[in-house]
Design an enzyme around this catalytic site. Sequence first.
Site, PDB file in Angstrom:
ATOM      1  N   GLU A  96       0.801  -1.288   0.201  1.00 51.84           N
ATOM      2  CA  GLU A  96      -0.239  -0.091   0.049  1.00 51.84           C
ATOM      3  C   GLU A  96       0.812   1.301   0.077  1.00 51.84           C
ATOM      4  OE1 GLU A  96      -2.067  -0.611   3.534  1.00 51.84           O
ATOM      5  OE2 GLU A  96      -3.284  -2.239   2.661  1.00 51.84           O
ATOM      6  N   CYS A 116       7.017  -8.438   6.531  1.00 49.17           N
ATOM      7  CA  CYS A 116       8.090  -8.052   7.332  1.00 49.17           C
ATOM      8  C   CYS A 116       8.668  -9.174   8.250  1.00 49.17           C
ATOM      9  CB  CYS A 116       7.569  -6.741   8.162  1.00 49.17           C
ATOM     10  SG  CYS A 116       8.644  -6.049   9.190  1.00 49.17           S
ATOM     11  N   CYS A 123       2.026  -5.569  15.361  1.00 51.20           N
ATOM     12  CA  CYS A 123       2.010  -5.567  13.989  1.00 51.20           C
ATOM     13  C   CYS A 123       1.537  -7.089  13.381  1.00 51.20           C
ATOM     14  CB  CYS A 123       3.498  -5.129  13.602  1.00 51.20           C
ATOM     15  SG  CYS A 123       3.578  -5.158  11.722  1.00 51.20           S
ATOM     16  N   GLU A 171      10.539  -3.190   6.793  1.00 53.76           N
ATOM     17  CA  GLU A 171      11.580  -2.501   7.273  1.00 53.76           C
ATOM     18  C   GLU A 171      12.475  -1.893   6.152  1.00 53.76           C
ATOM     19  OE1 GLU A 171      14.459  -0.764   8.840  1.00 53.76           O
ATOM     20  OE2 GLU A 171      13.065  -1.168  10.309  1.00 53.76           O
ATOM     21  N   LEU A 225      10.301   3.921  18.198  1.00 55.91           N
ATOM     22  CA  LEU A 225      10.965   3.437  19.636  1.00 55.91           C
ATOM     23  C   LEU A 225       9.826   2.265  20.354  1.00 55.91           C
ATOM     24  CD1 LEU A 225      12.927   4.017  21.549  1.00 55.91           C
ATOM     25  CD2 LEU A 225      11.463   5.844  22.637  1.00 55.91           C
ATOM     26  N   CYS A 345      -4.532   3.737  10.191  1.00 50.43           N
ATOM     27  CA  CYS A 345      -3.873   2.587  10.728  1.00 50.43           C
ATOM     28  C   CYS A 345      -4.409   1.684  11.341  1.00 50.43           C
ATOM     29  CB  CYS A 345      -2.738   3.262  11.647  1.00 50.43           C
ATOM     30  SG  CYS A 345      -1.559   2.176  12.212  1.00 50.43           S
TER      31      CYS A 345
END
Length: 382
Positions: A96, A116, A123, A171, A225, A345
């Site tokens: 996307e 990923c 996630c 990533e 983080l 999200c």
Amino acid sequence: MIASTGKTNLLGLTQQEMEKFFDSIGEKRFRAGQVMKWIHHFGVDDFDAMTNVSKALREKLKACAEVRGPEVVSEDISSDGTRKWVVRVESGSCVETVYIPQGKRGTLCVSSQAGCALDCSFCSTGKQGFNSNLTAAEVIGQVWIANKSFGSVPATVDRAITNVVMMGMGEPLLNFDNVIAAMHLMMDDLGYGISKRRVTLSTSGVVPMIDELSKHIDVSLALSLHAPNDALRNQLVPINKKYPLQMLLDSCRRYMSSLGEKRVLTIEYTMLKDINDKVEHAVEMIELLKDTPCKINLIPFNPFPHSGYERPSNNAIRRFQDLLHQAGYNVTVRTTRGEDIDAACGQLVGQVMDRTRRSERYIAVRELSAEAETAPVAATRT
């Protein structure tokens, strides 16, 4: 799987690579600039449309080369102007791309991988596993597709896309070479001419590649983080077991220092109810980041089925933000955009199997993109 034609895809070639390609077919190097402008400034994928290129060269190019971006599966437009593209890459997977407009600024959130391998606990892409790296053409192709969709060609005139963030699926530092090539094209005057301050790479913390980054490119850096201590981050972001916080922050500081300018690191912090949103977490974060010039982006979690996590209350988020503000940090709370087209999200379960669930992704990266023009250095923690 999309069948390969066996031709050289010119879309993902940097200027140096394009010049080598023209050398290899016995043509002058200046042709590289001509063709790159047609591809990136004007969105052309038909060699016959390149009117300042000789017919003989156009025929030669048609025989050995192509300009091919990812296949657009769908495009949706939100009532707030947010756009979402689902595109299919050569491996057959879908990824996307999301565009977030705000005033004169337009930020494009770009994917770097299908799937990923980092397995972040909040996630869903990590749970699905890694599928493939995107090629340089597939990474820059997302910019090319979006730019053509807006009709904003040539790319350097009244552009819709002013900022690009490598915050989509995957990533970026685990697809280093292709991402670097694509980012060079984003900034190259023969590509999209976007300022280095307006191109941002986000990482979960691949320390060796952060150290390698400054040798290859100068872009803004964002760190995912999500936790203020190693014990918690080990649970949320397992790569932390290999590259713990102090090692990670040291590498980020080295990178920012290497730029030779007063640039700040962006800290992305997905807020999870009763997990990382307490007063003690804010206090730990204040101490952790005291030597790191940074701005902080707090991202309320958007729950998805079986995630096991919840969004904190607004009061908890405000309390966390206030504590950081009082300590002198520049802190923003992400605003969700594009919910009505499932571009917010965490809203795309089932539509695209190989999609990101890194909760900082896709929308409201507008706070990040605004850094260069709206966040004075004096407002940041130093």
